[in-house]
Design an enzyme around this catalytic site. Structure first.
Site, PDB file in Angstrom:
ATOM      1  N   HIS A 269       0.844  -1.185   0.000  1.00  0.00           N
ATOM      2  CA  HIS A 269       0.000   0.000   0.000  1.00  0.00           C
ATOM      3  C   HIS A 269       0.888   1.247   0.000  1.00  0.00           C
ATOM      4  O   HIS A 269       1.584   1.500   0.981  1.00  0.00           O
ATOM      5  CB  HIS A 269      -0.879   0.041   1.262  1.00  0.00           C
ATOM      6  CG  HIS A 269      -1.927  -1.013   1.321  1.00  0.00           C
ATOM      7  ND1 HIS A 269      -2.035  -1.889   2.390  1.00  0.00           N
ATOM      8  CD2 HIS A 269      -2.933  -1.347   0.468  1.00  0.00           C
ATOM      9  CE1 HIS A 269      -3.062  -2.695   2.194  1.00  0.00           C
ATOM     10  NE2 HIS A 269      -3.623  -2.397   1.032  1.00  0.00           N
ATOM     11  N   TYR A 439       4.002  -0.577   4.966  1.00  0.00           N
ATOM     12  CA  TYR A 439       4.736  -1.747   5.498  1.00  0.00           C
ATOM     13  C   TYR A 439       3.906  -3.012   5.400  1.00  0.00           C
ATOM     14  O   TYR A 439       3.846  -3.813   6.329  1.00  0.00           O
ATOM     15  CB  TYR A 439       5.180  -1.513   6.942  1.00  0.00           C
ATOM     16  CG  TYR A 439       5.963  -0.247   7.186  1.00  0.00           C
ATOM     17  CD1 TYR A 439       6.745   0.323   6.176  1.00  0.00           C
ATOM     18  CD2 TYR A 439       5.936   0.385   8.426  1.00  0.00           C
ATOM     19  CE1 TYR A 439       7.473   1.482   6.399  1.00  0.00           C
ATOM     20  CE2 TYR A 439       6.659   1.553   8.655  1.00  0.00           C
ATOM     21  CZ  TYR A 439       7.421   2.103   7.637  1.00  0.00           C
ATOM     22  OH  TYR A 439       8.135   3.256   7.861  1.00  0.00           O
ATOM     23  N   HIS A 440       3.269  -3.206   4.228  1.00  0.00           N
ATOM     24  CA  HIS A 440       2.423  -4.381   3.985  1.00  0.00           C
ATOM     25  C   HIS A 440       2.862  -5.122   2.716  1.00  0.00           C
ATOM     26  O   HIS A 440       2.044  -5.346   1.824  1.00  0.00           O
ATOM     27  CB  HIS A 440       0.960  -3.955   3.824  1.00  0.00           C
ATOM     28  CG  HIS A 440       0.388  -3.209   4.976  1.00  0.00           C
ATOM     29  ND1 HIS A 440      -0.650  -2.296   4.833  1.00  0.00           N
ATOM     30  CD2 HIS A 440       0.694  -3.228   6.303  1.00  0.00           C
ATOM     31  CE1 HIS A 440      -0.959  -1.788   6.022  1.00  0.00           C
ATOM     32  NE2 HIS A 440      -0.156  -2.336   6.926  1.00  0.00           N
ATOM     33  N   PRO A 441       4.110  -5.542   2.580  1.00  0.00           N
ATOM     34  CA  PRO A 441       4.502  -6.233   1.347  1.00  0.00           C
ATOM     35  C   PRO A 441       3.815  -7.583   1.221  1.00  0.00           C
ATOM     36  O   PRO A 441       3.709  -8.341   2.187  1.00  0.00           O
ATOM     37  CB  PRO A 441       6.019  -6.389   1.495  1.00  0.00           C
ATOM     38  CG  PRO A 441       6.254  -6.384   2.977  1.00  0.00           C
ATOM     39  CD  PRO A 441       5.231  -5.444   3.539  1.00  0.00           C
TER      40      PRO A 441
END
Length: 507
Positions: A269, A439-441
């Protein structure tokens, strides 16, 4: 050492998979974590996450230069301890939209089916409203009218509110607390920490165990599950000979299975924030708040309240920027703390922060091997699809209106960065120069049809008894924070692996 099952990675998905698998089978299970245990007080104190990011409990990964984001290398924090990123995140709990899962188009993963799994997970996690939000967070939570002011915002519709979090008694309640330690109490789960896995071993094409980076090995009688996350799980597959054949050969890795899809489809995101500051607004480092900061450790220890009980990301909203009645396109995280925009993040002053994150970005990147087998080249492809930037520009405009109309009262502060006069193409240029991620890989070992590296039952194609269970399996990202979906995937992995391996052994 020998076990029936090996789970590589003691993060949110791995801890949940261990519990789910232990409930389904009588076998022994090893959970192998590259980092240390989570027995650090900073893990339990919500506000202390600011001290964990960038510490030795963080992989501290960075991207390669992002071509469409000012050529910058962007930080990719990832937890390196028991609990994984769930031990250093803001504990925000969102399932995502029901139709996020329908859009995957995979058997067994429809929205209605995963809702049932979330219900099982939440019996143990018990997410609830943040207990002691700042008055600014309470006020921002009322910025978009909702039927119930105590309900959390939801990506299912335009909404705002104080976030629900996985905390108990104002302390972090991670998957390690909810699932791993109860699994250990069953008596068949062993946890090995400070043990980085180099590769998976095979007996023919069947996964038979793992080798640590220090050369030690552990055998698996039944199956190996990779739950090391969207960055580390594909790296382990690369080192095991599973990935794009040409890339593996360049690094001197013997190819077991040519799987071009491993490492592809990486996305996150994208986010860009608005900084507001003025005396008397949010939390901050000023003399007038010195006493509150000084007593905050005692307040948290004795009463489980005060500033250290804040997860920092206290409230938020979901909203549209396009015409029509479709799903929200933007998520906002509201932080009632002064955050710097010139140099240091933690700086003097009082203020608050709200960001614009694209719920369903179209940009895609790739993960590949770097200078050696343990050095990933992380290319998020940030803003490579122009539509993501267009949504962010429009999102800033709408967020400014929401902030203007939020009942912030005397705590309202002016926008200091980028400033209300920055708009249009100037704003687009600034987003390219300053945007980061939430921080949502996800997505690097996606489930899917024949071209995907992973089958819908989470098994790695081309080999046997090897599975993946973490955010890397998502074909496309969910419309909000990804920690809850990672636990859902871990729970379903335990059930799926138990069924598959029971069937395999019976045949």
């Amino acid at each position: 050492m020998e076990f029936d099952y090996i789970i590589v990675g003691g993060g949110s998905a791995g801890c949940t998979a261990a519990f789910s698998l232990a409930r389904q089978t009588p076998g022994t299970i090893a959970v192998i974590e590259a980092g240390p245990p989570d027995n650090d007080l900073r893990v339990k104190i919500p506000f202390a996450l600011i001290n964990l990011l960038g510490s030795d409990r963080d992989w501290k990964r960075r991207t390669v230069a992002q071509a469409n984001a000012g050529g910058r290398r962007i930080g990719v924090p990832r937890g390196r301890m028991i609990g994984g990123s769930g031990s250093l995140n803001s504990m925000v709990w969102f399932r995502g939209r029901v139709d996020d899962y329908d859009a995957w188009g995979l058997p067994g993963w429809s929205g209605n089916e995963v809702v049932e799994t979330f219900a099982e997970v939440e019996k143990h996690i018990s997410p609830a409203r943040l207990p002691h939000p700042h008055p600014l967070a309470e006020a921002f939570g009322k910025s978009i009218p909702a039927n119930d002011p105590l309900s959390p915002p939801t990506p299912e519709r335009e909404s705002s509110g104080v976030f629900h979090v996985n905390m108990r008694r104002s302390g972090r309640w991670s998957a390690a607390d909810a699932f791993l330690r109860p699994a250990q109490q069953i008596g068949r789960v062993t946890v090995l920490t400070d043990s980085e896995v180099a590769r998976v071993t095979f007996d023919g094409r069947r996964a038979s165990g793992v080798v640590f980076r220090n050369g030690q090995s552990v055998k698996a009688r039944n199956a190996v599950i990779l739950s090391a996350g969207a960055i580390e799980s594909p790296m382990i597959l690369f080192r095991s000979g599973i990935g794009p054949a040409a890339d593996l050969r360049k690094t001197g890795i013997e190819v077991l299975t040519d799987a071009p899809g491993v490492g592809a489809n990486l996305h996150d995101h994208p986010g860009f924030g608005l900084h507001h500051a003025d005396p008397g607004s949010g939390y901050g480092l000023v003399m007038g708040q010195a006493l509150h900061w000084a007593v905050s450790p005692v307040t948290w220890a004795l009463f489980r309240s005060g500033r250290l009980a804040s997860n920092t990301v206290e409230a938020g909203a979901f909203f549209r920027v396009s015409d029509g009645d479709g799903p929200p396109e933007i998520q906002t995280h509201f932080i009632p703390f002064m955050m710097g925009w010139q140099g240091r993040t933690i700086t003097r002053g009082e203020g608050y922060f709200a960001d614009v994150c694209v719920c369903r970005p179209k940009s895609r990147g790739r993960l590949s091997l770097g200078r050696d087998r343990y050095d990933p080249l992380i290319d998020l492809g940030l803003l490579s699809d122009p539509s993501d930037l267009d949504l962010m520009v429009a999102g800033v405009t709408r967020l400014r209106d929401i902030l203007d109309n939020a009942p912030l009262g005397f705590r309202r502060a002016p926008e200091r960065f980028p400033g209300r006069d920055v708009a249009g193409e100037e704003l687009a240029d600034l987003i390219r120069a300053r945007a980061g991620t939430a921080y949502h890989p996800v997505g690097t070992i996606r489930m899917g049809g024949p071209g995907a590296p992973l089958a819908p039952d989470l098994s790695v194609r081309g080999v046997e008894s090897l599975y993946v269970a973490d955010a890397s399996v998502m074909p496309s990202i969910t419309s909000a924070n990804t920690n809850a979906p990672s636990m859902m995937i871990g729970w379903r992995a335990g059930e799926s692996v138990a069924r598959a391996e029971t069937k395999r052994m019976a045949s």
